[in-house]
Design a protein around this motif. Structure first.
Motif, PDB file in Angstrom:
ATOM      1  N   LEU A 291      36.066  41.983   6.768  1.00 11.15           N
ATOM      2  CA  LEU A 291      34.981  42.911   6.612  1.00 11.15           C
ATOM      3  C   LEU A 291      35.000  43.332   5.114  1.00 11.15           C
ATOM      4  CD1 LEU A 291      33.138  44.893   7.973  1.00 11.15           C
ATOM      5  CD2 LEU A 291      35.079  46.447   8.248  1.00 11.15           C
ATOM      6  N   SER A 292      36.087  43.685   4.386  1.00 12.54           N
ATOM      7  CA  SER A 292      36.027  43.941   2.949  1.00 12.54           C
ATOM      8  C   SER A 292      35.102  42.987   2.094  1.00 12.54           C
ATOM      9  CB  SER A 292      37.618  44.035   2.506  1.00 12.54           C
ATOM     10  OG  SER A 292      37.603  44.412   1.113  1.00 12.54           O
ATOM     11  N   MET A 293      35.627  41.601   2.445  1.00  9.72           N
ATOM     12  CA  MET A 293      34.987  40.609   1.675  1.00  9.72           C
ATOM     13  C   MET A 293      33.245  40.475   2.005  1.00  9.72           C
ATOM     14  SD  MET A 293      37.888  37.749   2.258  1.00  9.72           S
ATOM     15  CE  MET A 293      37.076  36.447   2.000  1.00  9.72           C
ATOM     16  N   LEU A 294      33.217  41.047   3.162  1.00  9.50           N
ATOM     17  CA  LEU A 294      31.699  40.745   3.709  1.00  9.50           C
ATOM     18  C   LEU A 294      30.771  42.131   2.756  1.00  9.50           C
ATOM     19  CD1 LEU A 294      29.212  39.826   5.153  1.00  9.50           C
ATOM     20  CD2 LEU A 294      30.218  41.558   7.094  1.00  9.50           C
ATOM     21  N   ILE A 295      31.524  43.274   2.573  1.00 10.25           N
ATOM     22  CA  ILE A 295      30.689  44.311   2.122  1.00 10.25           C
ATOM     23  C   ILE A 295      30.859  43.938   0.532  1.00 10.25           C
ATOM     24  CG2 ILE A 295      31.268  46.652   1.227  1.00 10.25           C
ATOM     25  CD1 ILE A 295      32.773  47.198   3.934  1.00 10.25           C
ATOM     26  N   GLY A 296      31.808  43.518  -0.167  1.00  9.67           N
ATOM     27  CA  GLY A 296      31.729  42.847  -1.441  1.00  9.67           C
ATOM     28  C   GLY A 296      30.719  41.783  -1.586  1.00  9.67           C
ATOM     29  N   SER A 297      30.741  40.823  -0.795  1.00  7.21           N
ATOM     30  CA  SER A 297      29.565  39.798  -1.142  1.00  7.21           C
ATOM     31  C   SER A 297      28.447  40.297  -1.027  1.00  7.21           C
ATOM     32  CB  SER A 297      30.068  38.643  -0.110  1.00  7.21           C
ATOM     33  OG  SER A 297      29.544  39.176   1.313  1.00  7.21           O
ATOM     34  N   LEU A 298      27.857  41.323  -0.141  1.00  5.14           N
ATOM     35  CA  LEU A 298      26.528  41.855  -0.016  1.00  5.14           C
ATOM     36  C   LEU A 298      26.222  42.616  -1.148  1.00  5.14           C
ATOM     37  CD1 LEU A 298      26.500  42.612   3.781  1.00  5.14           C
ATOM     38  CD2 LEU A 298      25.535  40.700   2.481  1.00  5.14           C
ATOM     39  N   ALA A 299      27.275  43.340  -1.666  1.00  2.00           N
ATOM     40  CA  ALA A 299      27.433  44.217  -2.934  1.00  2.00           C
ATOM     41  C   ALA A 299      27.130  43.369  -4.134  1.00  2.00           C
ATOM     42  CB  ALA A 299      28.374  45.132  -3.002  1.00  2.00           C
ATOM     43  N   GLY A 300      27.562  42.163  -4.360  1.00  2.00           N
ATOM     44  CA  GLY A 300      27.399  41.325  -5.544  1.00  2.00           C
ATOM     45  C   GLY A 300      26.381  41.270  -6.176  1.00  2.00           C
ATOM     46  N   PRO A 301      25.034  40.908  -5.352  1.00  2.00           N
ATOM     47  CA  PRO A 301      23.721  40.783  -5.976  1.00  2.00           C
ATOM     48  C   PRO A 301      23.207  42.140  -6.916  1.00  2.00           C
ATOM     49  CG  PRO A 301      23.612  39.705  -3.742  1.00  2.00           C
ATOM     50  CD  PRO A 301      25.128  40.299  -3.768  1.00  2.00           C
ATOM     51  N   VAL A 302      23.739  43.083  -5.974  1.00  2.00           N
ATOM     52  CA  VAL A 302      23.120  44.573  -6.507  1.00  2.00           C
ATOM     53  C   VAL A 302      23.781  44.687  -7.781  1.00  2.00           C
ATOM     54  CG1 VAL A 302      22.923  46.944  -6.150  1.00  2.00           C
ATOM     55  CG2 VAL A 302      22.671  45.427  -4.111  1.00  2.00           C
ATOM     56  N   LEU A 303      25.340  44.612  -7.831  1.00  2.00           N
ATOM     57  CA  LEU A 303      26.005  44.743  -8.882  1.00  2.00           C
ATOM     58  C   LEU A 303      25.756  43.782 -10.236  1.00  2.00           C
ATOM     59  CD1 LEU A 303      29.421  45.258  -7.273  1.00  2.00           C
ATOM     60  CD2 LEU A 303      28.073  47.096  -8.525  1.00  2.00           C
ATOM     61  N   ALA A 304      25.346  42.332  -9.779  1.00  2.00           N
ATOM     62  CA  ALA A 304      25.145  41.447 -10.720  1.00  2.00           C
ATOM     63  C   ALA A 304      23.588  41.821 -11.442  1.00  2.00           C
ATOM     64  CB  ALA A 304      25.117  40.134 -10.086  1.00  2.00           C
ATOM     65  N   LYS A 305      22.811  42.375 -10.797  1.00  2.00           N
ATOM     66  CA  LYS A 305      21.718  42.738 -11.364  1.00  2.00           C
ATOM     67  C   LYS A 305      21.987  43.837 -12.263  1.00  2.00           C
ATOM     68  CE  LYS A 305      16.787  43.942 -10.029  1.00  2.00           C
ATOM     69  NZ  LYS A 305      15.842  44.132  -9.137  1.00  2.00           N
ATOM     70  N   ARG A 306      22.574  44.700 -11.788  1.00  2.00           N
ATOM     71  CA  ARG A 306      22.733  45.937 -12.651  1.00  2.00           C
ATOM     72  C   ARG A 306      23.634  45.914 -13.962  1.00  2.00           C
ATOM     73  NH1 ARG A 306      23.885  51.590  -9.490  1.00  2.00           N
ATOM     74  NH2 ARG A 306      21.654  50.600  -8.883  1.00  2.00           N
ATOM     75  N   HIS A 307      24.831  45.002 -13.769  1.00  2.00           N
ATOM     76  CA  HIS A 307      25.890  44.741 -14.762  1.00  2.00           C
ATOM     77  C   HIS A 307      25.806  43.265 -15.057  1.00  2.00           C
ATOM     78  CE1 HIS A 307      27.076  48.776 -13.665  1.00  2.00           C
ATOM     79  NE2 HIS A 307      27.287  48.558 -12.563  1.00  2.00           N
ATOM     80  N   GLY A 308      25.168  42.551 -14.668  1.00  2.00           N
ATOM     81  CA  GLY A 308      25.375  40.994 -15.266  1.00  2.00           C
ATOM     82  C   GLY A 308      26.374  40.354 -14.188  1.00  2.00           C
ATOM     83  N   MET A 309      25.995  39.084 -13.981  1.00  2.00           N
ATOM     84  CA  MET A 309      26.761  38.088 -13.143  1.00  2.00           C
ATOM     85  C   MET A 309      28.351  38.247 -13.921  1.00  2.00           C
ATOM     86  SD  MET A 309      24.707  34.950 -12.063  1.00  2.00           S
ATOM     87  CE  MET A 309      23.130  35.048 -11.443  1.00  2.00           C
ATOM     88  N   VAL A 310      28.263  37.926 -15.021  1.00  2.00           N
ATOM     89  CA  VAL A 310      29.645  37.596 -15.815  1.00  2.00           C
ATOM     90  C   VAL A 310      30.581  38.834 -15.725  1.00  2.00           C
ATOM     91  CG1 VAL A 310      30.936  37.024 -17.810  1.00  2.00           C
ATOM     92  CG2 VAL A 310      28.583  35.869 -17.121  1.00  2.00           C
ATOM     93  N   ARG A 311      29.771  40.135 -15.944  1.00  2.00           N
ATOM     94  CA  ARG A 311      30.643  41.331 -16.097  1.00  2.00           C
ATOM     95  C   ARG A 311      31.089  41.647 -14.711  1.00  2.00           C
ATOM     96  NH1 ARG A 311      27.385  40.409 -19.914  1.00  2.00           N
ATOM     97  NH2 ARG A 311      27.553  41.202 -21.986  1.00  2.00           N
ATOM     98  N   THR A 312      30.229  41.533 -13.977  1.00  2.00           N
ATOM     99  CA  THR A 312      30.454  41.813 -12.378  1.00  2.00           C
ATOM    100  C   THR A 312      31.897  40.999 -11.812  1.00  2.00           C
ATOM    101  OG1 THR A 312      28.262  42.332 -11.513  1.00  2.00           O
ATOM    102  CG2 THR A 312      29.859  41.720 -10.089  1.00  2.00           C
ATOM    103  N   VAL A 313      31.801  39.582 -12.136  1.00  2.00           N
ATOM    104  CA  VAL A 313      32.891  38.833 -11.607  1.00  2.00           C
ATOM    105  C   VAL A 313      34.325  39.362 -12.495  1.00  2.00           C
ATOM    106  CG1 VAL A 313      33.845  36.709 -11.928  1.00  2.00           C
ATOM    107  CG2 VAL A 313      31.432  36.862 -11.280  1.00  2.00           C
ATOM    108  N   VAL A 314      34.128  39.403 -13.775  1.00  2.00           N
ATOM    109  CA  VAL A 314      35.414  39.754 -14.309  1.00  2.00           C
ATOM    110  C   VAL A 314      36.035  41.020 -14.119  1.00  2.00           C
ATOM    111  CG1 VAL A 314      36.336  40.241 -16.914  1.00  2.00           C
ATOM    112  CG2 VAL A 314      34.752  38.278 -16.318  1.00  2.00           C
ATOM    113  N   VAL A 315      35.023  42.227 -14.067  1.00  2.00           N
ATOM    114  CA  VAL A 315      35.523  43.457 -13.775  1.00  2.00           C
ATOM    115  C   VAL A 315      36.364  43.538 -12.292  1.00  2.00           C
ATOM    116  CG1 VAL A 315      34.821  45.988 -13.383  1.00  2.00           C
ATOM    117  CG2 VAL A 315      34.126  44.692 -15.471  1.00  2.00           C
ATOM    118  N   THR A 316      35.405  42.956 -11.405  1.00  2.00           N
ATOM    119  CA  THR A 316      36.033  43.248 -10.061  1.00  2.00           C
ATOM    120  C   THR A 316      37.326  42.294  -9.790  1.00  2.00           C
ATOM    121  OG1 THR A 316      34.549  41.186  -9.257  1.00  2.00           O
ATOM    122  CG2 THR A 316      33.888  43.608  -8.906  1.00  2.00           C
TER     123      THR A 316
END
Length: 441
Positions: A291-316
């Protein structure tokens, strides 16, 4: 690769107004409506395959432990699938560039189920490992096909969401598989009084569910590969011009896969050995982490759009490290469960984003090869480290293996940022970050 200006997609009206959460949700729903029929059918088939995978993830180690195998032997069986997938990934990329996908998918589901049955009906270690290897070889076709299939059946507008939702679908399958496997095993144990038989019947039931994937896969209308995709070849010129990119994306995945393989396959045994938890309770823990991973995966595109793919991956990924430390040194059950759940969501949020970035930075003719390299680097490192992890845990316990995993995760995050930090450009609030293909090696 020549430098090019980023291509912007026109944003829908909902993305331009309203509170960020509301506008983001509206945009998400609008983008999902753009998914093609083929994409939805592949997602449904993936869900059914994923249930079986999670049933095995939860119960196979516990089943083998009940049969009397030590952690080192269990590690060999667990790495068997990875051995098969690693051996087949590159040949599969070449095959898939030359044939239609649907008959390959249908054959894959059937052959994968066939050899999975042997894993749960045989009890001699060499036969168990051999069956796991053969099932992994079959599964490689499905695994390598995913990335290029999604690229072929989507546009830039919905692609990041499709990759993230595909990961989310596997997580949903994991949630269903965790609950189903844990409860079914407990009920069958109570009814038969035989824990080994209960595990075996539950595993066979998971295999039966995976066979249902034949139905959605049969309805996929896949065209033959294009002429461009048919040029998946291995030349000196190709590796001279693109070899650095291949090395970079492979190294990042290899580091993560090595760290994960040392620990992740044994987390069910971790809760069983350190906290003496039964299978159905461990199933609830895996449900929560999915469930935690599902929430994270759905939040991924929103975070990537706001902060960039690379920065989202590294920070999380870096944010997950403190929770990994709690798992390593913690002996309080509720604290370990909380760390397990939060770590899983943070660490896995970036997985579909990494795959999406690799596909976006690849020409169409090399997407199959790049996806195969991602598979080889992950499964190859997982194969080796799972075998080593079993021996390490058997000899030294969980703390040493987890600490090595932490070090590898940190190194991978830093290397990923160093390699790909210039591949994106912030455009504006509406369009977010876009890929600068000219910045790739």
């Amino acid at each position: 690769m020549k430098s090019a200006e980023p291509q912007l997609d026109p944003a829908p009206p909902s993305a331009r107004s309203g509170p960020p959460f509301v506008s983001g949700l509206r945009d998400y729903l609008e983008v999902i409506r753009l998914f093609s029929r083929n994409a939805w059918l592949f997602l449904i088939g993936s869900f059914l395959m994923g249930i079986n995978f999670q049933v095995f993830n939860l119960l196979l180690n516990l089943y083998l432990k009940e049969l009397g195998y030590a952690e080192g032997d269990i590690g060999l069986v667990a790495s068997g699938r990875a051995i098969g997938m690693t051996a087949m990934a590159i040949p599969v990329a070449v095959v898939l560039s030359r044939v239609r996908l649907k008959p390959i998918l249908l054959a894959t589901v059937a052959i994968f189920a066939f050899f999975s049955v042997f894993i749960v009906t045989l009890d001699r270690l060499p036969l168990l490992v051999g069956s796991a290897v053969l099932s992994g070889m079959a599964f490689a076709f499905y695994r390598v096909a995913g990335g290029p299939f999604y690229m072929r059946n989507s546009t830039a507008r919905e692609r990041t969401h499709l990759f993230s939702l595909s990961f989310g679908v596997m997580i949903l399958a994991g949630m269903a598989g965790s609950l189903l496997a844990g409860k079914t095993a407990a009920l069958l144990t109570a009814r038969t009084g035989d824990l080994i038989l209960a595990y075996r019947l539950t595993l066979v039931g998971g295999i039966g569910l995976s066979l249902l994937a034949l139905i959605p896969f049969a309805f996929i209308q896949a065209a033959a590969p294009s002429a461009e995709e048919n040029r998946v070849i291995f030349t000196r010129e190709r590796f001279r011009s693109r070899g650095l990119f291949y090395f970079q994306i492979t190294l990042v995945n290899l580091l993560i896969g090595t760290g994960a393989g040392l620990v992740i396959p044994f987390l069910n045994l971790y809760f069983s050995d350190r906290f003496q938890q039964p299978a159905d309770t461990i199933g609830y823990y895996f449900f929560l982490v999915n469930l935690s991973m599902l929430i994270g995966s759905l939040a991924g595109p929103v975070l990537a759009k706001r902060h960039g793919m690379v920065r989202t991956v590294v920070v999380t990924q870096l944010a997950s490290i403190p929770f990994m430390l709690v798992l390593s040194y913690g002996f309080i059950l509720w604290l370990a469960v909380a760390a397990f759940v939060i770590r899983g969501g943070l660490m896995n949020l970036g997985s579909p984003i990494v795959t999406n970035l690799a596909m976006e930075l690849s020409d169409r003719s090399e997407q199959g090869l790049v996806n195969a390299l991602l598979t080889v680097s992950w499964t190859g490192s997982w194969m080796v480290s799972t075998a080593l992890g079993g021996q390490m845990i058997e000899s030294f316990g969980y703390t040493v293996a987890m600490n090595i995993t932490i070090i590898l995760y940190v190194i991978s995050s830093l290397v990923f940022y160093f390699f790909f930090r210039r591949t994106e450009k912030k455009v504006d609030r509406v369009n977010g970050w876009v890929i600068m293909r000219g910045e790739t090696p």
